[in-house]
Design a protein around this motif. Structure first.
Motif: not given
Length: 719
Positions: A544-548, A11-17, A94-98, A368-370
């Motif tokens: 996922p974009w909320v850090g902690s 996970s990129l954000a520790g949220g299971g994604l 390539r990079y998911g939605y992040l 925001a390229p995606q």
């Protein structure tokens, strides 16, 4: 699918994604001269030992590409001065939605996955070299772009083992490096971005040139919500280089307003940007201004005031605050006003698009390229697979380049012409017909006990509820109500602005905390320490974009340190007074003390002392630079001209009427970084929202006057 062709990283954000990263070993280019191997979407290694880092995030001048390259270099074992830099196209595949870069998330979101991808690549290279040498992998390690044999003066460049590496499976277990092994992380490093800047070779999107390209400038309706009635382009067509004039039909402002919203306009198409700009001046246009053509700033303020008088629902209630507002208690309140703001990026907005009917390619500096790719697919009806967004560096973003409208314009024109079209905004366009941070009005109120100490706080204003970017960290029970709304719709379309709504949130919260402290007879900094001491950890990792989660103890620690570093409370005899603020922003914590003086209605900011906890500081020099820049940004909003609107039209058109903080006005800045090995968090925005309240609180200490609005004018200081 075999493991060697597909590798899932954590996970990129520790949220299971989970982000699926393809390892195209079986797709390795077979070229006898130079073979390129891409073990993942972050790195490319050539048989000539050219090593290229492919940065997934946007480079807006904030240094994200350097920080991520440092992580890649350390974890893989490559020298920074030999690591080339490219930018990945917008791609959820390539990079998911992040991949989209905002909310100070550029580095944090890919920190873990990038490390794991590089550690995996390092493991494969070690296995390949071990096979070549016929030794155990444990006898090998990677450093400076080579695989070395332990205890032997023998090494192989990465490029020499690609024939074997491309056939190997990814290891089932990987070993991330220990902090003690880092060569770059945690040190002030100058990356490729800095070299580009000093050499004047940064590949900004505004420099894009394509064969047979048409250059476009657009005259947009000066009032948001207005319409085009008619135009005459005959005089524009007389300008040398102008080849055509055509209408630009508006696109609807999407409910998720990042996704476009083009004003009606008239485009001048030419053989150069200069000719297009000159042709635009010669246009004769009639507009229907609509209902916004009758409105100004004051009308918006009145609409917000009227909405405040209406009954509102409770949307957040921390520590059962609602029970602590009975009749008979004493109350204290404050109303805080902030004006419209514009981003004023040094590089004007621009985008190039080439619509070929069956496919579309875009060149733009975008945050925001995606999102842009998704929006353009909606707009054109093309599948996302047929759209390529080349994400190039830009000269500043500050949130404005997260919005897709300027790219939409280039796509609309290219679809009509079936040629490459570059749309370039003039400096005046970026002020007069852009998108803006909204005008805000925020109400704070507290119930007091017999000793004038606050027992509960409630809020209603620009923010619907506190969250990762607008944190409420204190232990005083808190309740917020539904946010205020314009009754007649927007006067100006919204853009993000550095720190977004954390700016008005911080203005109100930190000025109000100061008022509460003085009302209770407490030192303002000590008061904050008291109401942070027992504050609870708040869970806020909803996305996922909320850090902690929110850790008030971290903010408490930054306050303790800024108290020491700023010499808070020591007697000063030179007319200098201090003000304090403390802010959280998506996993980062920043406390500030401003030293100011006020003489004859004029304010001088002498010094800012800031302490930041941003987790592990990947590049301390960039962290300091971001906080320094944030302070200058915040001071411009505090002391200089805001965006004003009269009869629907923005009145500030360039830097002559929208002033910025000048070098001679800039204070000394001292930045201290909390040392920690916690996961890195962002630094680009956490420093902005605390600037205004720190100075306003210092003004109160100097004059006894409570100023609750921006900007601070001489008239306000003299009242």
């Amino acid at each position: 699918m075999e493991r060697r062709n597909f590798f899932r990283i954590t996970s990129l954000a520790g949220g299971g994604l989970l982000l699926g990263t393809y390892l195209p070993f079986s797709c390795t280019t077979v070229d006898e001269s130079i073979v390129d191997w891409e073990p993942n979407f972050f790195i490319r290694i050539g048989s000539d030992n050219t090593i290229t880092f492919i940065c997934s995030q946007s480079e807006l001048g904030q240094g994200t590409s350097t920080g991520l390259a440092m992580v890649a270099a350390d974890e893989l074992g490559v020298s920074m001065d030999k690591l080339k830099l490219e930018f990945g196209p917008g791609s959820s595949e390539r990079y998911g939605y992040l991949q989209d870069t905002g909310g100070s998330n550029g580095l944090r979101m890919v920190w873990q996955s990038l490390r794991e991808a590089m550690a995996t690549t390092r493991g494969i290279l070690v296995q390949a070299a071990a096979q070549k040498w016929n030794v155990a992998p444990e006898e090998c390690y990677c450093e400076d772009g080579h695989i070395h044999r332990k205890d032997l003066n023998e090494k192989l460049p990465f490029g020499a083992v690609l024939d074997i590496a491309s056939t190997l499976q990814a290891p089932r277990e990987i070993q991330l490096k220990e902090p003690s092994e880092f060569k770059y992380i945690g040190k002030p490093v100058k990356g490729v971005k800095t070299k580009w800047a000093t050499a004047g070779t940064t590949p900004y999107s505004i420099n894009t040139k394509l064969p047979d390209m048409v250059y476009a400038a657009i005259e947009r309706c000066p009032v948001w919500g207005g319409e085009l009635v008619s135009f005459d382009g005959s005089k524009a067509l007389e300008i040398p280089g102008v080849v055509d004039v055509m209408e630009v039909e508006p696109t609807e402002l999407q409910q998720e307003d990042y996704r476009g919203g083009v004003r009606p306009g008239v485009a001048v198409l030419a053989t150069s940007t200069w000719a297009a700009f000159e042709g635009k001046k010669a246009l004769e246009i009639q507009w229907e201004m609509g209902k916004n053509g009758l409105k100004s700033n004051d009308d918006i303020r009145k609409e917000l005031e009227a909405d405040y008088q209406t009954k509102s629902e409770v949307v957040a209630n921390l520590y059962d605050a609602e029970k602590l507002f009975p009749r008979g208690r004493k109350y204290i309140s404050g109303t805080y006003d902030s004006p419209f703001q514009v981003n004023a990026c040094m590089e004007p907005l621009n985008a190039t698009a080439y619509h070929q009917g069956h496919k579309l390619e875009i060149w733009a500096g975008t945050q925001a390229p995606q999102l842009t790719r998704e929006r353009i697919a909606e707009l054109t009806g093309l599948p996302e697979a047929a759209i390529k967004v080349n994400n190039q560096p830009s000269g500043g973003g500050f949130g404005r380049r997260f919005f897709c409208d300027y790219v939409e314009e280039a796509v609309i024109l290219s679809e009509k012409l079936r040629k490459p079209v570059k749309v370039t905004w003039s400096r005046e366009d970026t002020f007069l017909t852009s998108k803006y941070h909204p005008l805000c009005k925020d109400y704070w109120e507290a119930a007091l006990d017999a000793n004038n100490f606050p027992v509960s706080i409630r809020y209603r204003g620009s923010i619907n509820r506190p969250g990762a970017y607008r944190c409420y960290p204190y232990s005083i029970p808190f309740m917020s109500h539904s946010y205020l709304k314009y009754k007649e719709g927007r006067l100006l379309p919204r853009a993000s602005w550095r720190s977004v709504f954390a700016h008005p949130w911080g203005l109100g919260m930190e000025c109000f905390m100061d008022e509460l402290a003085h009302n209770a007879g407490k030192d303002p900094l000590q008061f904050r320490l008291e109401v942070l001491k027992n504050a609870e950890i708040q869970e806020q990792k909803q996305w996922p974009w909320v850090g902690s989660d929110l850790y008030p103890k971290k903010l408490h620690n930054t306050l303790e340190l800024v108290k020491e570093k700023s010499s808070w409370g020591r007697l000063r005899t030179n007319g200098i007074f201090q003000g304090v603020s403390a802010m959280c922003y998506n996993g980062s914590y920043c406390s500030m003390v401003a030293d100011i003086s006020v003489r004859e209605g004029k304010i001088q900011v002498h010094k800012f002392t800031a302490v930041i906890d941003c987790g592990l500081a990947i590049n301390p020099s960039q962290v300091k630079g971001q906080i320094e820049g944030s302070i200058m940004w915040g001071l411009t909003a505090l002391l200089k001209t805001p965006i004003t609107v009269k009869e629907g039209v923005v009145q500030e058109s360039n830097y002559d009427s929208y002033d910025l903080l000048r070098m001679q006005e800039a204070p000394d800045v001292e930045v201290h970084i909390v040392e920690t090995q916690d996961t890195p968090s962002g630094t680009g925005e956490v420093g902005v929202p605390g600037v205004a309240p720190a100075v306003l609180n210092a003004i109160f200490a100097a004059t006894g006057k409570r100023i609750r609005q921006l900007p601070v004018t001489e008239e306000l200081l003299m009242v």
